[in-house]
Write a protein that holds these residues in place. Structure first.
Motif, short mmCIF file in Angstrom:
data_model
loop_
_atom_site.label_atom_id
_atom_site.label_comp_id
_atom_site.label_asym_id
_atom_site.label_seq_id
_atom_site.Cartn_x
_atom_site.Cartn_y
_atom_site.Cartn_z
N PRO A 1 0.80 -1.23 0.00
CA PRO A 1 0.00 0.00 0.00
C PRO A 1 0.83 1.28 0.00
N ALA A 2 2.06 1.21 0.46
CA ALA A 2 2.92 2.40 0.49
C ALA A 2 3.96 2.36 -0.63
N TYR A 3 3.61 1.71 -1.73
CA TYR A 3 4.43 1.72 -2.93
C TYR A 3 3.55 2.31 -4.03
N ASP A 4 3.52 3.65 -4.10
CA ASP A 4 2.55 4.29 -5.00
C ASP A 4 2.85 5.78 -5.11
N ILE A 5 2.02 6.47 -5.86
CA ILE A 5 2.09 7.92 -6.03
C ILE A 5 0.93 8.55 -5.26
N PHE A 6 1.24 9.62 -4.51
CA PHE A 6 0.24 10.24 -3.64
C PHE A 6 0.17 11.74 -3.91
N THR A 7 -1.04 12.30 -3.80
CA THR A 7 -1.27 13.71 -4.06
C THR A 7 -1.23 14.50 -2.75
N CYS A 8 -0.49 15.62 -2.77
CA CYS A 8 -0.37 16.48 -1.59
C CYS A 8 -1.44 17.58 -1.63
N ALA A 9 -1.49 18.37 -0.58
CA ALA A 9 -2.53 19.39 -0.45
C ALA A 9 -2.45 20.45 -1.54
N ASP A 10 -1.26 20.69 -2.06
CA ASP A 10 -1.08 21.72 -3.10
C ASP A 10 -1.22 21.17 -4.50
N GLY A 11 -1.62 19.92 -4.62
CA GLY A 11 -1.77 19.30 -5.94
C GLY A 11 -0.50 18.68 -6.48
N ALA A 12 0.64 18.90 -5.79
CA ALA A 12 1.88 18.24 -6.19
C ALA A 12 1.85 16.77 -5.76
N TRP A 13 2.72 15.98 -6.36
CA TRP A 13 2.74 14.54 -6.07
C TRP A 13 4.06 14.15 -5.41
N ILE A 14 3.99 13.09 -4.63
CA ILE A 14 5.19 12.44 -4.12
C ILE A 14 5.05 10.94 -4.33
N THR A 15 6.18 10.27 -4.33
CA THR A 15 6.17 8.81 -4.33
C THR A 15 6.57 8.30 -2.96
N LEU A 16 6.00 7.18 -2.57
CA LEU A 16 6.50 6.37 -1.47
C LEU A 16 6.83 5.01 -2.08
N SER A 17 7.95 4.43 -1.68
CA SER A 17 8.36 3.17 -2.31
C SER A 17 8.80 2.16 -1.27
N ILE A 18 7.92 1.91 -0.30
CA ILE A 18 8.19 0.86 0.69
C ILE A 18 7.79 -0.46 0.05
N ALA A 19 8.79 -1.24 -0.32
CA ALA A 19 8.54 -2.45 -1.11
C ALA A 19 8.22 -3.66 -0.25
N HIS A 20 8.87 -3.76 0.91
CA HIS A 20 8.65 -4.92 1.79
C HIS A 20 9.21 -4.68 3.19
N GLU A 21 9.83 -3.51 3.42
CA GLU A 21 10.61 -3.30 4.63
C GLU A 21 9.72 -2.89 5.80
N ASN A 22 9.67 -3.72 6.82
CA ASN A 22 8.81 -3.46 7.97
C ASN A 22 9.24 -2.20 8.73
N ALA A 23 10.55 -1.97 8.85
CA ALA A 23 11.03 -0.82 9.61
C ALA A 23 10.58 0.48 8.95
N TYR A 24 10.65 0.57 7.62
CA TYR A 24 10.19 1.77 6.93
C TYR A 24 8.67 1.95 7.07
N TRP A 25 7.96 0.85 7.02
CA TRP A 25 6.51 0.92 7.21
C TRP A 25 6.16 1.48 8.59
N ASP A 26 6.81 0.96 9.62
CA ASP A 26 6.51 1.43 10.97
C ASP A 26 6.85 2.91 11.12
N ARG A 27 7.97 3.33 10.55
CA ARG A 27 8.38 4.72 10.62
C ARG A 27 7.37 5.62 9.92
N LEU A 28 6.89 5.17 8.75
CA LEU A 28 5.90 5.95 8.01
C LEU A 28 4.61 6.09 8.82
N CYS A 29 4.15 4.99 9.37
CA CYS A 29 2.91 5.03 10.14
C CYS A 29 3.04 5.98 11.33
N ALA A 30 4.21 5.99 11.97
CA ALA A 30 4.42 6.91 13.09
C ALA A 30 4.37 8.35 12.62
#
Length: 370
Positions: A221-250
């Protein structure tokens, strides 16, 4: 030419037109090779009408216009090949052989010559004589499978995978053949198929096809393109790493998802992605940047092509350079990305006018650096 380049002294004569061959010789030229582009008299490379495209693919090369059906022009081509290391062409199989310019013909005259041919389907096989541009080759090579799951009526892919992949494999094949020639003194024929090149880039996907095991990164779910409040986009590319997932959720305030393992994340991809997207949409991209950077997160901005010259990392890497075209206009072009500690890249110069270097000595008469 700059003397201290990795391929200084290498001479390439190319009759390959439009995209894959010019891409290959552009990369080799950036590394210091002297590239002589043999074009059609009167019209030149068919891509010349796309000025920006032609300039990007052919900067720094020389142009000679020859009609190889004429004995005098064919003799001139053979004279160019006398001092060449590599001959590159992009005609359908057998076409140059009918003009007495096939590999068997030229290797008999120039046994050290590396002869590279880029075609849609290679020199052998049931499709070898078919015409086809990139989209057809992507389809046969397996690269359009994802489109079958969505809107097959949508725009074709903007990344010309077959053209780019075959140009890159041509560079690999040519340099490998030259290394072998250093050992043996003998040139060789290099057969590059655009459709083969597409499938080769899908090697990992082919290996996973029909096999049990973990799903690909795109299932996260965190390997995708996401829209920000100003209409700009960012990517998140957490492919399988649990530590990055936990950090993102925090960082996103999704504490209830901390500790969720990959199988659960994949099985609930859609609702989890929606929750992430809802939080990302509450702040601008500029606001997210320090948060993501402080967390060391796998993220990045989604740039438009027009944004690339201003991207600080791309600017630092000097990947883009502005050149002046023959018509006086300017444009950004992309250098080949390989950097050497002991060698410089060749200076970027404008693309040649058609037949600009007919009769040149091909030694020290390159157009001035722009």
């Amino acid at each position: 030419m700059t003397a201290n380049t990795a391929l200084a002294g290498l001479r390439i004569v190319s009759m390959a037109e439009q995209f894959p061959g010019p891409l290959a010789t552009m990369i080799l030229s950036d590394m210091g090779a002297d590239v002589i582009q043999v074009e059609r008299p009167g019209t030149g490379d068919p891509s010349r009408f796309l000025t920006g495209f032609f300039e990007a693919m052919n900067r720094g090369k020389r142009s000679v216009a020859l009609d190889i059906r004429k004995p005098e022009d064919k003799a001139e081509l053979l004279a160019l090949l006398q001092g060449a290391d590599v001959f590159l062409e992009g005609f359908r199989p057998g076409k140059l052989a009918r003009q007495g310019l096939g590999y068997d013909d030229l290797s008999a005259l120039f046994p050290q010559l590396v002869y590279c041919s880029i075609t849609g389907y290679g020199q052998t096989g049931p499709y070898r004589d078919r015409p086809g541009h990139d989209l057809t080759l992507q389809g046969i090579g397996g690269a359009l499978e994802e489109r079958l799951k969505g809107d097959v009526q949508g725009l074709p892919p903007s990344l010309l995978l077959g053209d780019n992949a075959s140009g890159l494999f041509a560079v690999i094949g040519i340099l490998s053949a030259l290394r072998a020639r250093d050992r043996t003194g003998q040139g060789t024929f290099v057969d590059i198929s655009m459709s083969d090149s597409v499938t080769t880039l899908l090697a990992s996907a082919v290996g996973m096809e029909g096999q049990d095991g973990d799903p690909p990164p795109q299932a996260e779910p965190a390997y995708d393109i996401f829209t920000c409040a100003d209409g700009a986009w960012i990517t998140l590319s957490i492919a399988h790493e649990n530590a990055y997932w936990d950090r993102l959720c925090a960082d996103l305030g999704l504490e209830d998802l901390i500790g969720m393992q990959r199988p659960a994340r994949v099985s609930q991809r859609s609702p989890l992605r929606d929750r992430i997207a809802a939080v990302i949409a509450t702040r601008t991209r500029r606001a997210w940047e320090p948060i993501m950077e402080a967390a060391g997160q796998m993220w990045g901005p989604v740039n438009h092509l027009a944004d690339l010259p201003q991207d600080p990392h791309i600017r630092h890497r000097a990947l883009l350079q502005e050149i002046t075209r023959a018509d006086g206009g300017t444009q950004w072009v992309v250098r080949q990305p390989i950097q050497f500690s002991a060698y410089a890249n060749a200076p970027l110069r404008r693309a040649p006018a058609l037949d600009e270097h007919r009769g040149a000595r091909f030694a020290d008469d390159m157009p001035p650096e722009s």
